[in-house]
Design a protein around this motif. Structure first.
Motif, PDB file in Angstrom:
ATOM      1  N   ALA A  12       0.815  -1.270  -0.247  1.00  0.00           N
ATOM      2  CA  ALA A  12       0.014   0.033  -0.097  1.00  0.00           C
ATOM      3  C   ALA A  12       0.990   1.247   0.151  1.00  0.00           C
ATOM      4  CB  ALA A  12      -0.823  -0.128   1.212  1.00  0.00           C
ATOM      5  N   GLY A  13       1.787   1.100   0.674  1.00  0.00           N
ATOM      6  CA  GLY A  13       2.748   2.355   0.921  1.00  0.00           C
ATOM      7  C   GLY A  13       3.554   2.719  -0.713  1.00  0.00           C
ATOM      8  N   ILE A  14       3.975   1.477  -1.286  1.00  0.00           N
ATOM      9  CA  ILE A  14       4.514   1.584  -2.501  1.00  0.00           C
ATOM     10  C   ILE A  14       3.383   2.272  -3.620  1.00  0.00           C
ATOM     11  CG2 ILE A  14       5.265   0.483  -4.653  1.00  0.00           C
ATOM     12  CD1 ILE A  14       6.374  -1.774  -2.842  1.00  0.00           C
ATOM     13  N   GLY A  15       2.124   1.725  -3.536  1.00  0.00           N
ATOM     14  CA  GLY A  15       1.182   2.440  -4.347  1.00  0.00           C
ATOM     15  C   GLY A  15       0.847   3.867  -4.050  1.00  0.00           C
ATOM     16  N   ALA A  16       0.908   4.148  -2.663  1.00  0.00           N
ATOM     17  CA  ALA A  16       0.560   5.681  -2.326  1.00  0.00           C
ATOM     18  C   ALA A  16       1.763   6.466  -2.716  1.00  0.00           C
ATOM     19  CB  ALA A  16       0.429   5.579  -0.730  1.00  0.00           C
ATOM     20  N   GLY A  17       3.026   5.975  -2.668  1.00  0.00           N
ATOM     21  CA  GLY A  17       4.039   6.862  -3.237  1.00  0.00           C
ATOM     22  C   GLY A  17       4.178   7.138  -4.761  1.00  0.00           C
ATOM     23  N   LEU A  18       3.834   6.055  -5.556  1.00  0.00           N
ATOM     24  CA  LEU A  18       3.438   6.294  -6.903  1.00  0.00           C
ATOM     25  C   LEU A  18       2.279   7.320  -7.028  1.00  0.00           C
ATOM     26  CD1 LEU A  18       3.570   2.545  -8.203  1.00  0.00           C
ATOM     27  CD2 LEU A  18       5.411   4.228  -8.483  1.00  0.00           C
ATOM     28  N   SER A  27      -2.302   9.757   0.186  1.00  0.00           N
ATOM     29  CA  SER A  27      -3.467   9.374   1.399  1.00  0.00           C
ATOM     30  C   SER A  27      -4.354   8.673   0.758  1.00  0.00           C
ATOM     31  CB  SER A  27      -3.640  10.511   2.367  1.00  0.00           C
ATOM     32  OG  SER A  27      -2.526  11.021   3.105  1.00  0.00           O
ATOM     33  N   LEU A  28      -4.700   8.868  -0.434  1.00  0.00           N
ATOM     34  CA  LEU A  28      -5.941   8.088  -1.124  1.00  0.00           C
ATOM     35  C   LEU A  28      -5.911   6.909  -0.888  1.00  0.00           C
ATOM     36  CD1 LEU A  28      -8.392   7.969  -3.024  1.00  0.00           C
ATOM     37  CD2 LEU A  28      -6.766   8.073  -4.763  1.00  0.00           C
ATOM     38  N   ILE A  29      -4.481   6.032  -0.890  1.00  0.00           N
ATOM     39  CA  ILE A  29      -4.244   4.790  -0.580  1.00  0.00           C
ATOM     40  C   ILE A  29      -3.630   4.450   0.805  1.00  0.00           C
ATOM     41  CG2 ILE A  29      -2.882   2.864  -1.417  1.00  0.00           C
ATOM     42  CD1 ILE A  29      -2.799   3.907  -4.062  1.00  0.00           C
ATOM     43  N   SER A  30      -2.860   5.387   1.292  1.00  0.00           N
ATOM     44  CA  SER A  30      -2.255   5.041   2.378  1.00  0.00           C
ATOM     45  C   SER A  30      -3.304   4.985   3.728  1.00  0.00           C
ATOM     46  CB  SER A  30      -1.158   5.923   3.045  1.00  0.00           C
ATOM     47  OG  SER A  30      -1.426   7.165   2.962  1.00  0.00           O
ATOM     48  N   TYR A  31      -4.165   6.041   3.992  1.00  0.00           N
ATOM     49  CA  TYR A  31      -5.189   6.017   5.039  1.00  0.00           C
ATOM     50  C   TYR A  31      -6.064   5.068   4.914  1.00  0.00           C
ATOM     51  CZ  TYR A  31      -9.007   8.047   7.589  1.00  0.00           C
ATOM     52  OH  TYR A  31     -10.087   8.063   8.486  1.00  0.00           O
ATOM     53  N   PRO A  32      -6.736   4.599   3.765  1.00  0.00           N
ATOM     54  CA  PRO A  32      -7.789   3.581   3.781  1.00  0.00           C
ATOM     55  C   PRO A  32      -6.819   2.099   4.378  1.00  0.00           C
ATOM     56  CG  PRO A  32      -7.548   4.237   1.526  1.00  0.00           C
ATOM     57  CD  PRO A  32      -6.766   5.451   2.626  1.00  0.00           C
ATOM     58  N   ALA A  33      -5.782   2.163   3.649  1.00  0.00           N
ATOM     59  CA  ALA A  33      -4.873   0.808   3.982  1.00  0.00           C
ATOM     60  C   ALA A  33      -4.877   0.571   5.571  1.00  0.00           C
ATOM     61  CB  ALA A  33      -3.540   0.864   3.300  1.00  0.00           C
ATOM     62  N   LEU A  34      -4.693   1.564   6.200  1.00  0.00           N
ATOM     63  CA  LEU A  34      -4.525   1.784   7.458  1.00  0.00           C
ATOM     64  C   LEU A  34      -5.733   1.335   8.491  1.00  0.00           C
ATOM     65  CD1 LEU A  34      -2.208   4.690   8.236  1.00  0.00           C
ATOM     66  CD2 LEU A  34      -1.417   2.278   8.561  1.00  0.00           C
ATOM     67  N   LEU A  35      -6.783   1.944   7.815  1.00  0.00           N
ATOM     68  CA  LEU A  35      -8.259   1.459   8.200  1.00  0.00           C
ATOM     69  C   LEU A  35      -8.533  -0.017   8.127  1.00  0.00           C
ATOM     70  CD1 LEU A  35     -10.529   4.428   7.049  1.00  0.00           C
ATOM     71  CD2 LEU A  35      -9.531   4.383   9.198  1.00  0.00           C
ATOM     72  N   ALA A  36      -7.808  -0.334   6.806  1.00  0.00           N
ATOM     73  CA  ALA A  36      -8.214  -1.814   6.631  1.00  0.00           C
ATOM     74  C   ALA A  36      -7.363  -2.848   7.724  1.00  0.00           C
ATOM     75  CB  ALA A  36      -7.796  -2.045   5.073  1.00  0.00           C
ATOM     76  N   VAL A  37      -6.334  -2.338   8.148  1.00  0.00           N
ATOM     77  CA  VAL A  37      -5.561  -3.304   9.232  1.00  0.00           C
ATOM     78  C   VAL A  37      -6.336  -3.236  10.469  1.00  0.00           C
ATOM     79  CG1 VAL A  37      -3.781  -3.475   7.817  1.00  0.00           C
ATOM     80  CG2 VAL A  37      -3.691  -1.733   9.493  1.00  0.00           C
ATOM     81  N   GLY A  38      -7.308  -2.254  10.709  1.00  0.00           N
ATOM     82  CA  GLY A  38      -8.171  -2.231  11.960  1.00  0.00           C
ATOM     83  C   GLY A  38      -7.864  -0.992  12.733  1.00  0.00           C
ATOM     84  N   LEU A  39      -7.166   0.038  12.068  1.00  0.00           N
ATOM     85  CA  LEU A  39      -6.756   1.168  12.985  1.00  0.00           C
ATOM     86  C   LEU A  39      -7.870   2.148  13.109  1.00  0.00           C
ATOM     87  CD1 LEU A  39      -3.112   2.396  12.051  1.00  0.00           C
ATOM     88  CD2 LEU A  39      -3.974   0.746  13.890  1.00  0.00           C
ATOM     89  N   PRO A  40      -8.354   2.809  14.157  1.00  0.00           N
ATOM     90  CA  PRO A  40      -9.612   3.696  14.260  1.00  0.00           C
ATOM     91  C   PRO A  40      -8.888   4.893  13.367  1.00  0.00           C
ATOM     92  CG  PRO A  40      -8.674   3.199  16.440  1.00  0.00           C
ATOM     93  CD  PRO A  40      -7.750   2.606  15.568  1.00  0.00           C
ATOM     94  N   PRO A  41     -10.128   5.764  12.574  1.00  0.00           N
ATOM     95  CA  PRO A  41      -9.716   6.907  11.974  1.00  0.00           C
ATOM     96  C   PRO A  41      -8.571   7.907  12.382  1.00  0.00           C
ATOM     97  CG  PRO A  41     -12.084   6.580  12.074  1.00  0.00           C
ATOM     98  CD  PRO A  41     -11.396   5.679  13.099  1.00  0.00           C
ATOM     99  N   ALA A 212       5.796   3.174   6.032  1.00  0.00           N
ATOM    100  CA  ALA A 212       6.963   4.152   5.535  1.00  0.00           C
ATOM    101  C   ALA A 212       8.102   3.487   4.423  1.00  0.00           C
ATOM    102  CB  ALA A 212       7.588   4.576   6.818  1.00  0.00           C
ATOM    103  N   ILE A 213       8.234   2.090   4.888  1.00  0.00           N
ATOM    104  CA  ILE A 213       9.022   1.336   3.611  1.00  0.00           C
ATOM    105  C   ILE A 213       8.585   1.510   2.321  1.00  0.00           C
ATOM    106  CG2 ILE A 213      10.140  -0.802   3.087  1.00  0.00           C
ATOM    107  CD1 ILE A 213      10.277  -1.431   5.999  1.00  0.00           C
ATOM    108  N   GLY A 214       7.182   1.188   2.318  1.00  0.00           N
ATOM    109  CA  GLY A 214       6.726   1.269   1.087  1.00  0.00           C
ATOM    110  C   GLY A 214       6.576   2.677   0.543  1.00  0.00           C
ATOM    111  N   LEU A 215       6.085   3.659   1.271  1.00  0.00           N
ATOM    112  CA  LEU A 215       6.273   5.032   0.754  1.00  0.00           C
ATOM    113  C   LEU A 215       7.533   5.590   0.135  1.00  0.00           C
ATOM    114  CD1 LEU A 215       4.022   6.581   3.673  1.00  0.00           C
ATOM    115  CD2 LEU A 215       3.436   6.732   1.338  1.00  0.00           C
TER     116      LEU A 215
END
Length: 255
Positions: A12-18, A27-41, A212-215
């Motif tokens: 997801a970070g790689i995609g977000a960086g691209l 953030s279009l990719i990184s934010y929902p990816a974090l939601l997908a792994v269960g983090l609160p908004p 961060a690694i992916g970004l």
């Protein structure tokens, strides 16, 4: 965090960086990816901001040639960037989680619309060069930087698009130098917000590291892809996907 979730966040970070390289909407990719792994908004947004710091550092480092001769200008804009980033971070930490969840779809929709309808950056830079003349930098530029930095510290999707448009339209410096200035000021605002979040908020470090690694990887690959890809078409696709994401998050938040 499982190995599968770790790998998912790296991708997801790689995609977000691209996406950030193409449209300034990482953030279009990184934010929902974090939601997908269960983090609160709010935790997801805080973690996303901290993860993006590494990308900002890399962008500024790579932009040193374009920043040459802009030292005094950067210093003039530093106060606006620092105060705006701090204000945005404070505003986020004061926003109740439920309210933030309902605000985010509107922010993503507005950011996607800005990308969808914005003229190409090269056209904006050409217009800025014609209008700038010899009148010097506008006196209101630090205030404009402050205003956009507030949004950058609060959520940040497409803050880079707004900052770049403002600089290339008003400074007459051309796209590369305007983009370098954007990287410096917005990176500073994001770093200040990240420091505030590290000290006063809850950062999910187990998620921040793989993201961060992916970004970082995506931001390094992005410029190479951008040079060969049809940017206008890609920006429109990204913007439409962003509007779809805003609708999805809006249905979840208001249902």
């Amino acid at each position: 965090m499982s190995a599968l979730e770790f790998g998912f966040l790296v991708l997801a970070g790689i995609g977000a960086g691209l996406v950030g390289s193409i449209a300034g909407l990482a953030s279009l990719i990184s934010y929902p990816a974090l939601l997908a792994v269960g983090l609160p908004p709010v935790t997801a947004n805080v973690t996303n901001t901290v993860s993006l710091v590494l990308v900002g550092v890399g962008s500024v480092s790579a932009s040193r040639p374009e920043l040459t001769g802009q030292g005094r200008r950067v210093l003039r804009l530093t106060a606006g960037a620092v105060l705006g980033g701090a204000a945005g971070a404070a505003l986020l930490m004061l926003t109740p989680t439920g309210a933030f969840e309902r605000i985010v779809p509107w922010l993503i929709a507005a950011a996607s619309a800005a990308i969808l309808f914005q003229r190409p950056p090269k056209e904006l830079a050409a217009e800025g060069a014609q209008q700038h003349g010899r009148h010097g930098d506008p006196r209101w530029l630090p205030l404009g930087t402050f205003a956009i930095a507030i949004y950058g510290g609060y959520f940040g999707a497409a803050a880079g698009v707004l900052m770049l448009a403002m600089y290339v339209l008003t400074l007459g410096e051309g796209l590369p130098r305007g983009n370098a200035l954007r990287s410096a000021t917005l990176g500073l605002a994001n770093s200040v917000a990240a420091i505030a979040f590290i000290v006063f908020a809850s950062v999910a470090w187990s998620a921040a590291l793989p993201l961060a690694i992916g970004l970082l990887a995506g931001s390094l690959l992005g410029p190479r892809i951008v040079r060969r890809a049809p940017q206008t078409a890609l920006r429109r696709i990204i913007a439409v996907l962003g509007l779809g994401l805003a609708l999805y998050l809006g249905v979840q938040a208001y249902s």
